[in-house]
Design an enzyme around this catalytic site. Structure first.
Site, short mmCIF file in Angstrom:
data_model
loop_
_atom_site.label_atom_id
_atom_site.label_comp_id
_atom_site.label_asym_id
_atom_site.label_seq_id
_atom_site.Cartn_x
_atom_site.Cartn_y
_atom_site.Cartn_z
N PHE A 12 0.84 -1.20 0.00
CA PHE A 12 0.00 0.00 0.00
C PHE A 12 0.87 1.26 0.00
O PHE A 12 1.87 1.33 0.73
CB PHE A 12 -0.91 -0.02 1.23
CG PHE A 12 -1.91 1.10 1.30
CD1 PHE A 12 -2.99 1.12 0.45
CD2 PHE A 12 -1.77 2.13 2.22
CE1 PHE A 12 -3.93 2.15 0.50
CE2 PHE A 12 -2.69 3.16 2.29
CZ PHE A 12 -3.78 3.17 1.43
N ASN A 21 -3.57 2.08 10.15
CA ASN A 21 -4.34 2.59 9.02
C ASN A 21 -4.90 1.34 8.34
O ASN A 21 -4.32 0.82 7.38
CB ASN A 21 -3.48 3.38 8.05
CG ASN A 21 -4.27 3.89 6.85
OD1 ASN A 21 -5.51 3.88 6.86
ND2 ASN A 21 -3.58 4.29 5.81
N PRO A 22 -6.00 0.82 8.85
CA PRO A 22 -6.51 -0.48 8.39
C PRO A 22 -7.32 -0.37 7.11
O PRO A 22 -7.64 0.74 6.65
CB PRO A 22 -7.41 -0.90 9.55
CG PRO A 22 -7.99 0.40 10.03
CD PRO A 22 -6.88 1.41 9.87
#
Length: 282
Positions: free
Chosen positions: A100, A197-198
């Site tokens: 990510f 920060n899921p």
């Protein structure tokens, strides 16, 4: 510093290339010229300042590589995967496909975390779903804490370790592959603050093309985007801990039903962005 020969007169080779290729990026970015320059910088191994200010000669091989990468970007492929890094908290972080890409708004989460670490003299912090390590490595870099980090992706573990080494915090950044905090169950009692920060995007959400190239497990979390929070807080007793997590701006009301004692904080643009739960110093 780039040592390649400069040219004069009408032979403005690098800018001829930039002017030719930048229109191809109009549909994927608001800054097509800048992104083309950054791709050129990557290929030439030159400084951005030199590419902008000097008439640099570009070889045929370099032209072809630049064209290929611009075409790839034009397809929606993320710029930072092409460049191989993304700046976060003023630090360069390695990123590549399968990891990510850190966002600027997440810097605010790190800044809040650093304030809490200083205010409460915290020493052990967890980073759940570390990705590139942007949160955990930054927190370790700018404070004296030890960070226990996890991610379900082997690629994320590999890249976060590279970033920890790059920024000199390998001795205080411990990362293991696993779901939630499973790899650190024996150390759970030591953890004073949990950061994350899921994934919180709804399953049917329409996303920009470039985002769809990023790992789905870092983005999507069920029909309403709340699967991570439900599972995490069902599994873990967070008494005695501080929790700071990123959320979607439209998820506050539903999250209140999951965590009635949580606070919800806005980012600098005025949008609800963070879940804050202080069960250590309430």
């Amino acid at each position: 510093m780039d040592t390649r020969k400069n040219v004069t007169g009408v032979e403005r080779k690098v800018w001829d290339l930039i002017r030719e290729l930048s229109p191809k990026l109009r549909d994927v970015t608001e800054n097509p010229v800048l992104e083309t320059i950054l791709i050129v910088v990557k290929v030439l191994g030159a400084r951005k300042e030199d590419v902008i200010a000097k008439d640099i000669i570009v070889s045929e091989k370099e032209k072809n590589i630049v064209k290929e990468l611009v075409e790839k970007r034009a397809s929606g492929y993320p710029l930072h995967y092409i460049l191989g890094e993304k700046e976060f908290m003023g630090l360069p972080f390695f990123v590549e496909e399968g990891v990510f890409i850190p966002r600027p708004e997440t810097e605010e989460l790190v800044e809040m975390a650093l304030d809490l670490i200083k205010r409460y003299s915290l020493r052990v912090v967890a980073d759940v779903g570390t990705g590139s390590g942007a949160i955990g490595v930054s927190v370790a870099k700018f404070s004296g804490v030890t960070v226990f980090a996890t991610d379900v992706s082997e690629k994320a573990v590999e890249i976060s370790l590279k970033n920890a080494k790059r920024h000199g915090v390998l001795d205080r950044f411990v990362v293991k592959r696993g779901r939630f905090l499973e790899p650190f169950e024996k150390d759970y009692g030591k953890i004073e603050m949990i950061l994350s920060n899921p994934p919180y995007v709804k399953k049917n959400a329409i996303l920009p093309r470039d985002v769809l190239f990023e790992p789905s497990e870092a983005l999507f979390a069920g029909k309403d985007g709340l699967d991570f929070y439900r599972a995490f807080f069902r599994r873990y007793n967070t008494e005695g801990k501080i929790i700071l997590m990123e959320i979607g701006e439209d998820q506050v009301e539903k999250l209140k039903t999951i965590l009635p004692d949580a606070s919800f904080l806005k980012d600098t643009s005025g949008r609800y962005r963070f879940l804050y739960l202080n069960r250590r110093f309430s």
